[in-house]
Design a protein around this motif. Structure first.
Motif, PDB file in Angstrom:
ATOM      1  N   ALA A 244      -4.098   2.719   8.818  1.00  0.00           N
ATOM      2  CA  ALA A 244      -4.197   4.179   8.934  1.00  0.00           C
ATOM      3  C   ALA A 244      -3.400   4.804   7.796  1.00  0.00           C
ATOM      4  O   ALA A 244      -2.177   4.657   7.742  1.00  0.00           O
ATOM      5  N   PHE A 245      -4.122   5.477   6.893  1.00  0.00           N
ATOM      6  CA  PHE A 245      -3.505   6.135   5.739  1.00  0.00           C
ATOM      7  C   PHE A 245      -3.475   7.642   6.008  1.00  0.00           C
ATOM      8  O   PHE A 245      -4.507   8.234   6.321  1.00  0.00           O
ATOM      9  N   ARG A 246      -2.315   8.266   5.875  1.00  0.00           N
ATOM     10  CA  ARG A 246      -2.211   9.700   6.113  1.00  0.00           C
ATOM     11  C   ARG A 246      -1.583  10.396   4.906  1.00  0.00           C
ATOM     12  O   ARG A 246      -0.728   9.821   4.225  1.00  0.00           O
ATOM     13  N   PHE A 247      -2.050  11.660   4.686  1.00  0.00           N
ATOM     14  CA  PHE A 247      -1.640  12.442   3.519  1.00  0.00           C
ATOM     15  C   PHE A 247      -1.192  13.837   3.960  1.00  0.00           C
ATOM     16  O   PHE A 247      -1.684  14.846   3.458  1.00  0.00           O
ATOM     17  N   GLY A 248      -0.278  13.889   4.938  1.00  0.00           N
ATOM     18  CA  GLY A 248       0.246  15.162   5.428  1.00  0.00           C
ATOM     19  C   GLY A 248      -0.872  16.054   5.922  1.00  0.00           C
ATOM     20  O   GLY A 248      -1.773  15.599   6.633  1.00  0.00           O
ATOM     21  N   GLU A 249      -0.836  17.327   5.496  1.00  0.00           N
ATOM     22  CA  GLU A 249      -1.817  18.305   5.979  1.00  0.00           C
ATOM     23  C   GLU A 249      -3.222  18.033   5.448  1.00  0.00           C
ATOM     24  O   GLU A 249      -4.183  18.658   5.894  1.00  0.00           O
ATOM     25  N   ASN A 250      -3.344  17.111   4.501  1.00  0.00           N
ATOM     26  CA  ASN A 250      -4.674  16.784   3.970  1.00  0.00           C
ATOM     27  C   ASN A 250      -5.385  15.708   4.779  1.00  0.00           C
ATOM     28  O   ASN A 250      -6.452  15.230   4.374  1.00  0.00           O
ATOM     29  N   GLY A 251      -4.817  15.306   5.921  1.00  0.00           N
ATOM     30  CA  GLY A 251      -5.492  14.326   6.764  1.00  0.00           C
ATOM     31  C   GLY A 251      -5.360  12.924   6.231  1.00  0.00           C
ATOM     32  O   GLY A 251      -4.334  12.563   5.644  1.00  0.00           O
TER      33      GLY A 251
ATOM     34  N   LEU B  72       0.835  -1.216   0.000  1.00  0.00           N
ATOM     35  CA  LEU B  72       0.000   0.000   0.000  1.00  0.00           C
ATOM     36  C   LEU B  72       0.864   1.258   0.000  1.00  0.00           C
ATOM     37  O   LEU B  72       0.523   2.262  -0.641  1.00  0.00           O
ATOM     38  N   ALA B  73       2.004   1.200   0.724  1.00  0.00           N
ATOM     39  CA  ALA B  73       2.907   2.356   0.798  1.00  0.00           C
ATOM     40  C   ALA B  73       3.535   2.672  -0.548  1.00  0.00           C
ATOM     41  O   ALA B  73       4.002   3.790  -0.771  1.00  0.00           O
ATOM     42  N   ASP B  74       3.537   1.694  -1.434  1.00  0.00           N
ATOM     43  CA  ASP B  74       4.209   1.873  -2.722  1.00  0.00           C
ATOM     44  C   ASP B  74       3.308   2.444  -3.811  1.00  0.00           C
ATOM     45  O   ASP B  74       3.775   2.719  -4.919  1.00  0.00           O
ATOM     46  N   TRP B  75       1.989   2.563  -3.536  1.00  0.00           N
ATOM     47  CA  TRP B  75       1.136   3.166  -4.582  1.00  0.00           C
ATOM     48  C   TRP B  75       0.142   4.186  -4.050  1.00  0.00           C
ATOM     49  O   TRP B  75      -0.295   5.062  -4.771  1.00  0.00           O
ATOM     50  N   TRP B  76      -0.259   4.116  -2.736  1.00  0.00           N
ATOM     51  CA  TRP B  76      -1.286   5.055  -2.264  1.00  0.00           C
ATOM     52  C   TRP B  76      -0.679   6.179  -1.426  1.00  0.00           C
ATOM     53  O   TRP B  76      -0.769   7.341  -1.794  1.00  0.00           O
ATOM     54  N   THR B  77      -0.089   5.818  -0.279  1.00  0.00           N
ATOM     55  CA  THR B  77       0.621   6.833   0.499  1.00  0.00           C
ATOM     56  C   THR B  77       1.740   6.163   1.272  1.00  0.00           C
ATOM     57  O   THR B  77       1.545   5.076   1.836  1.00  0.00           O
TER      58      THR B  77
END
Lengths: 146, 146
Positions: free
Chosen positions: A46-53, A27-32
């Motif tokens: 738990a998927f995180r996108f920096g300041e975008n939550g 998952l880390a290699d294609w989503w976040t």
């Protein structure tokens, strides 16, 4: 209720797709790159996108031809929605049929997420075919909403 | 009925987006190089994709913030469907809200078209931002269905 649907296909083995969907490293290699927890059945990732939550996703089902996710935390629009990945065969191709179901409104955020899912599915396809995806934060930007 | 929705945004002028949607030369630069007819209100444009066939689309509406299309010929799933392009403003960005409405079934072909529309919207964004899109036949391939 409204649904986002997508379809990609690859001649690479279905096992590589399944691995990308059911392991934290995959998952880390294609989503976040910022993903933690468990991507196995019964686990929560738990998927995180920096300041975008981000999103907390419960893995409800894992089978060779299906992965089911249920969103337990994140933006209000996402909570309670379901994401299904079905893997089918079409000639020499393994086909991924994607559904993000349970959107209560066809709000502008859903338009954004539909396009962004397509971007990440292209990243998933690139990962299984070339070994290199484009997960956040190096994902393709489509708008002011990233 | 089912709907495909997408959203992209750009800091380039809305006029460039409108030009790409309402002129044959503009359409040829992001969707398919094989386009003919009229892309103005009241006209019909013929979009072709080699051996994959194509679409005949009537232009039902052209305004600074909206372009409306109605599909008059092509694959059975597309005939009678409507495509709407709305251009809105969000801060420094011009936002394109895309809808392809009137799908009678959530069939696998709709999944494909949803992802493919996202690919072509990225091509449209690239065109207005860099001067170079990726129209068919040099479009990004996503599957055995192209």
């Amino acid at each position: 209720m409204f649904t986002i649907v997508h379809r990609i296909a690859t001649t690479e083995p279905a096992e590589k797709v399944l691995d990308a969907l059911t392991t934290i490293d995959g998952l880390a290699d294609w989503w976040t790159t910022d993903v933690s927890g468990s991507a196995s059945a019964g686990g929560i990732s738990a998927f995180r996108f920096g300041e975008n939550g981000g999103f907390d996703i419960a893995v409800t089902s894992v089978a060779p031809d299906h992965v089911g996710w249920h969103v337990v935390d994140g933006p209000a629009e996402w909570i309670g929605t379901d994401i299904d990945w079905r893997i089918t065969r079409d000639g020499d191709y393994n086909v991924v049929l994607f559904e993000h179901r349970g959107w209560r409104e066809q709000a502008e955020f859903m338009y954004h997420c539909s396009t962004k899912w397509a971007v990440f599915l292209q990243s998933l396809k690139a990962l299984v075919e070339t070994g290199t995806g484009a997960p956040a934060p190096r994902d393709v930007q489509i708008s002011n909403w990233h």
